[in-house]
Each structure stands twice: as structure tokens, then as C-alpha cells.
Design a protein around this motif. Structure first.
Motif, PDB file in Angstrom:
ATOM      1  N   ILE A  55      -8.811  54.934  48.066  1.00 58.09           N
ATOM      2  CA  ILE A  55      -8.182  54.041  47.088  1.00 58.09           C
ATOM      3  C   ILE A  55      -9.195  53.018  46.607  1.00 58.09           C
ATOM      4  O   ILE A  55      -9.823  52.329  47.420  1.00 58.09           O
ATOM      5  N   TYR A  56      -9.356  52.904  45.290  1.00 59.64           N
ATOM      6  CA  TYR A  56     -10.161  51.846  44.696  1.00 59.64           C
ATOM      7  C   TYR A  56      -9.225  50.742  44.213  1.00 59.64           C
ATOM      8  O   TYR A  56      -8.240  51.016  43.515  1.00 59.64           O
ATOM      9  N   ASP A  57      -9.544  49.504  44.548  1.00 60.71           N
ATOM     10  CA  ASP A  57      -8.775  48.344  44.080  1.00 60.71           C
ATOM     11  C   ASP A  57      -9.689  47.513  43.189  1.00 60.71           C
ATOM     12  O   ASP A  57     -10.587  46.830  43.670  1.00 60.71           O
ATOM     13  N   LEU A  58      -9.463  47.589  41.880  1.00 57.67           N
ATOM     14  CA  LEU A  58     -10.324  46.923  40.901  1.00 57.67           C
ATOM     15  C   LEU A  58      -9.864  45.494  40.652  1.00 57.67           C
ATOM     16  O   LEU A  58      -8.693  45.249  40.384  1.00 57.67           O
ATOM     17  N   GLY A  59     -10.816  44.554  40.726  1.00 63.19           N
ATOM     18  CA  GLY A  59     -10.447  43.149  40.612  1.00 63.19           C
ATOM     19  C   GLY A  59      -9.606  42.738  41.808  1.00 63.19           C
ATOM     20  O   GLY A  59      -8.641  41.993  41.679  1.00 63.19           O
TER      21      GLY A  59
END
Length: 233
Positions: A55-59
Motif C-alpha cells: 500500500i502506498y499512502d501519498l501525502g
């Protein structure tokens, strides 16, 4: 992303989580309820469904959203991305001792981390980008996701109708003023609002479809806040 965004959010890093509920009266539904819905309906966790692996969490900021996802998917690997070092410093304390959480201090609007994430998500960050940057980002996200991959954006939106949008903004301000927020934090919020580049849910839905996403749905909306899920076929 404008450097002023980094400066503003570094300044408020320690108080950020504490004040979220004062700025977002629908906090529980927005963050917790929607995440629970996605986990159970999209990934089928209630019926033993497998969750995402990466999972990528941007910002990501202080890791607030990632924390709610972690409750459902503790075995997933997380990459928390933000331009504000002080915000990520708070996130590192939140996830202290966990080997499956990584941190990247970079501008996600320019490039995404290498890898093939099952989920790319973001909360209250993308609305700081100019509209053309949003469109470009959505194409980048689509490109890195595998077939069946999911993009989830918990964000702040405007309404297409100017009169209704003004009314919603006025209502939101009244809620914030009644929340007990300090004058200092109110002034800081008003400064941060100058960085907002909101679009409507309808506009973002169209841009996501234009980026290639086959299925795009708004799964939550109340006042200024909405959650959009976009799935790659």
C-alpha cells in the motif's frame, strides 16, 4: 508541489492529529467508517478475503489514514510518502517498531516510489495540486497499479454550483468556529486554505476515467469531504 505546502505542514505537524476532528465534524464516518466499508466490501475481509500486500499512502503526513488501514491490514507493507519531514517524523512515532512500514520524503506529484502496489491511497493532500498536476498524477497511479489495483482518495472538494459551494463553505466555517479551535490554529488553517486547489467530485471522477480507470465511484460524501474509489480493470 509548491514548497509552501511543505513549510505549512511542517509547522503544524505535532498538532495535526489533535485538531482533525475540529476541522472534520464527520471524522469517524469519513476516515473510520469508509475504511471499514472498503476493507469489508472491496477486499471481503468480513468473509476471510485476502487483503492488499503493498500500500502506498501519498501525502501521508502523520500516518493518520495509514493507521486506520493498518487496523484492517496489519500484514500489508506500507510506504508512507510526504514532502514534510516533520509530518513523517510523527508517523515514525506512530508506527515505531513496525518493520512493514517505510517512509519516503519526496514529492509524489513528480514521481511515485518504485514497485507495484495493490493500493494507492491518499487523504487530504491531492487537493493541494493544480488541476493539471492532478490529471498527471492519476495517470501515474494507473500505470503503477496492477490489474484489479485500487486507488482511494479521501479528499476535500468543492461543488460545481458556485452558490451551493459558497453555502457549504459557510457551513463548514461555522462548524469549525464552534469546535473550540484556538485562534492560533484558526489563523494557521486560514493560511493553509490559500494553498487549496479544490475540484468537484464530478470533475475528479471524469479525470480518473480519463486516466484509464474502468470503475470510479464516490463511496462517501458529506459537505466538503468525499472518498472516491477507482479500480483498474
Amino acid at each position: 508541489m509548491d514548497d509552501s505546502v511543505k513549510v505549512q505542514f511542517n509547522r503544524v505537524a505535532r498538532e495535526y492529529d489533535e485538531n482533525r476532528r475540529k476541522f472534520i465534524s464527520c471524522f469517524d464516518d469519513y476516515y473510520i467508517g469508509t475504511t471499514d466499508f472498503i476493507a469489508k466490501s472491496v477486499f471481503g475481509t468480513a468473509n476471510g478475503g485476502a487483503g492488499p500486500c503493498l500500500i502506498y499512502d501519498l501525502g501521508s503526513g502523520t500516518g493518520l489514514l495509514a493507521g486506520f488501514w493498518y487496523e484492517h491490514f496489519p500484514k500489508a507493507n506500507y510506504v508512507l510518502v510526504d514532502v514534510a519531514e516533520e509530518m513523517l517524523a510523527v508517523a515514525k512515532k506512530r508506527f515505531d517498531g513496525l518493520s512493514n512500514v517505510e517512509y519516503r520524503t519526496c514529492d509524489y506529484s513528480e514521481a511515485l516510489p518504485e514497485g507495484v502496489p495493490d493500493v494507492v491511497m491518499s487523504a487530504l493532500s491531492i487537493h493541494h495540486l493544480e488541476h493539471e498536476q492532478k490529471k498527471s498524477l492519476f495517470k501515474k497511479i494507473y500505470a503503477v497499479l496492477p490489474s484489479g489495483g485500487l486507488f482511494v482518495n479521501y479528499d476535500q472538494f468543492c461543488l460545481d454550483d458556485a452558490t451551493l459551494d459558497s453555502a457549504v463553505n459557510d457551513y463548514w466555517l461555522k462548524e469549525i468556529l464552534a469546535s473550540g479551535l484556538s485562534d492560533l490554529e484558526l489563523n494557521r488553517w486560514q493560511e493553509r486554505k490559500k494553498l487549496d486547489r479544490e475540484c468537484s467530485i464530478a470533475a475528479e471522477t471524469a479525470w480518473l476515467k480519463g486516466a484509464g480507470f474502468e470503475s470510479v465511484e464516490c463511496v462517501y460524501a458529506k459537505g466538503k469531504f468525499g472518498v472516491i474509489c477507482a479500480k483498474k480493470g
